[in-house]
Every structure is written in structure tokens, then in C-alpha cells.
Design a protein around this motif. Sequence first.
Motif, PDB file in Angstrom:
ATOM      1  N   CYS A 258       0.845  -1.195   0.000  1.00  0.00           N
ATOM      2  CA  CYS A 258       0.000   0.000   0.000  1.00  0.00           C
ATOM      3  C   CYS A 258       0.888   1.255   0.000  1.00  0.00           C
ATOM      4  O   CYS A 258       1.701   1.436   0.900  1.00  0.00           O
ATOM      5  N   CYS A 261       0.164   3.395   3.371  1.00  0.00           N
ATOM      6  CA  CYS A 261       0.594   2.989   4.714  1.00  0.00           C
ATOM      7  C   CYS A 261       1.712   1.951   4.698  1.00  0.00           C
ATOM      8  O   CYS A 261       2.249   1.608   5.744  1.00  0.00           O
ATOM      9  N   CYS A 275      -6.475  -2.102   0.620  1.00  0.00           N
ATOM     10  CA  CYS A 275      -5.554  -2.296   1.735  1.00  0.00           C
ATOM     11  C   CYS A 275      -6.341  -2.674   2.973  1.00  0.00           C
ATOM     12  O   CYS A 275      -7.161  -1.887   3.441  1.00  0.00           O
ATOM     13  N   CYS A 278      -5.314   0.172   6.069  1.00  0.00           N
ATOM     14  CA  CYS A 278      -5.802   1.565   6.118  1.00  0.00           C
ATOM     15  C   CYS A 278      -7.049   1.769   5.271  1.00  0.00           C
ATOM     16  O   CYS A 278      -7.577   2.868   5.192  1.00  0.00           O
TER      17      CYS A 278
HETATM   18 ZN   LIG Z   1      -2.808   0.990   3.491  1.00  0.00          ZN
END
Ligand SMILES: [Zn+2]
Length: 296
Positions: A258, A261, A275, A278
Motif C-alpha cells: 500500500c 501505509c 488495503c 488503512c
Molecule cells: Zn494501506
Amino acid sequence: METPPICDYEGSDYQQRFWEAGGREYEDAAEEVALRRLLPPSGKILLELGAGAGRNTPRYAGYHRVVLVDYSRSQLEKAQEHLGQGSGFTYVAADVYRLPFVGGLFDGATMIRTLHHMADARRALAGVRRVMQKDGVFILEYANKQNLKAVLRFMVGRQRWSPFTPEPVEFTALNFDFHPATVRRWLRASGFGVERQLTVSHFRMGLIKRNLPLGLLVWMDSLAQLSGDLWQLSPSVFVRCRAMGASDPVEGNAFFCCPACGHSPLADTPPLISCPSCHSSYPVEGGIYDFRVNSH
Ligand SMILES: [Zn+2]
């Protein structure tokens, strides 16, 4: 962390205007010579950063898979037209400061005519190192501020900025030329060893290009390239770097992470990749993965 401004070629006719109609056959051929000298002829998975419309991609045919990254989706669509959607190519729209790949993934990487547009080049190079395997090879091309034309112009007082000082020069918005010593320092600080340098496009001057045959220019350039480890006075420099030290081990089939994050693995649920950490999601449309964080 704030992302530096990005030079976006979205909707640009760069490939057509600059390469196909722009009289750049000499530069293109000189780059091909440099790439052939520096890049291992085969490998597993190569990351092409700033791939644009795929001008250089056919030169990586010895790699099992090529991942083309560009910030501009329309440039990647042009690359698809040019290369096809064959299994050997993966198209990814992403921000170079937030590469959406797990660490240690690539055994090869190239970044040609791309660092030129980086407001925070050092950070971009550190990001490339993160996604490379130990001992992976990274071919970097950059625009050299200490080129012969800039040196002469500075010495006769026709250019205000010094070609000899270490800081980058931004000659128009988001177009930077770099000092070779500074680029080498950034590479080493990012965990790359600098193995070989080639100076390229020595004869990038309209008068010379118009009056000498292409084959002769390319031959002269290919000879002049070989002094690249001794001095760098050409407008373009190619560097072969080796990823030093340890790299993250890649777990299983992990590929993407991701960009918001850093989490992996991501949930592959077409037409989205999402993801689980997040909850960001990224569209996959027309064979292009779109990981640009701020664009949707
Ligand atoms: Zn993420």
C-alpha cells in the motif's frame, strides 16, 4: 510525509513531439549503446521508472517480466498500444516517492530521463533502493549540470549559475540538472555502489547533428562514452549501480504494498485492490494498476 511536486505528463504528446518528430534519433541510439553496455542482458524482474510510452522497454527483452511505472496513465496507455498487454508487462501508475511494491522485489531497475523531473531526487533514489534485491542492478540516467556547453557559457559570462557547485539547478519549472559528484553521493547514501559511469549525447548540438551522418555521430559518441569514469562533461550521464547491504526478504508471492501505509499483502478484488490495514483502495482499469494516492 508531504510529497514533493510531481511532473505529470498526463495527456502529453511528449513521445510523438520529442522523440518521433523531434530529430532525436542520435540521442535515442546513443542511449541504446549505453544501456547495452551497462544492463545485464537477462534477469527476472525489471522495474522501469518513468517508462513513459515505452520507448526503452523493448531493450529489456531479456527480462522475464518488466514493470512499467509512470505517473501519467495516458503515457502508460500509449505504452500498451506500443507493447501490447502480453504477460511480460505490468503497467503501474504511481508516484515515484511512494512506490507500491514490497521491499527487495526487483533484480533490475532503470530510470532514464526521469530524475531530471525530481524535486527531491535523493528521496526518490532511496525509494528505488528499498524495492531492490541485494546485488540488484540499477541503471540511472541523469542530466549533468557540469556539461561542456554550460561550462563554456558560464566562463564567458552568458550563464549566471555555476556548473561546478554541488546543488541541482532548476532551469525551468520541475526540470533539474545535477552535479555528478552530488548524484554519486546520493546513490551511496541510499545504499548503492557506483560501478560504472558512461557519458552520453556528447554531440547534442543542432549544428553538429545537422551536418554529420547519424551513424558517425553514434559511433563517435560510443567511443566518447568510455571516458565516463574519468570525467563527466556530457549533458547526459548513465550510471550502473549495485544494491549493497541487506534487502527485505520477499514473502511468498507478495508484490504490491500500500503506497499510503506500506502494508502488504493487499486484497486483490477486481476492479479494485484494497488495503486491509488503512482501507485505501486502488483501481485496476484497462490493464493499468492505479496507485496514485492523491488522484482518486
Ligand atoms: Zn494501506
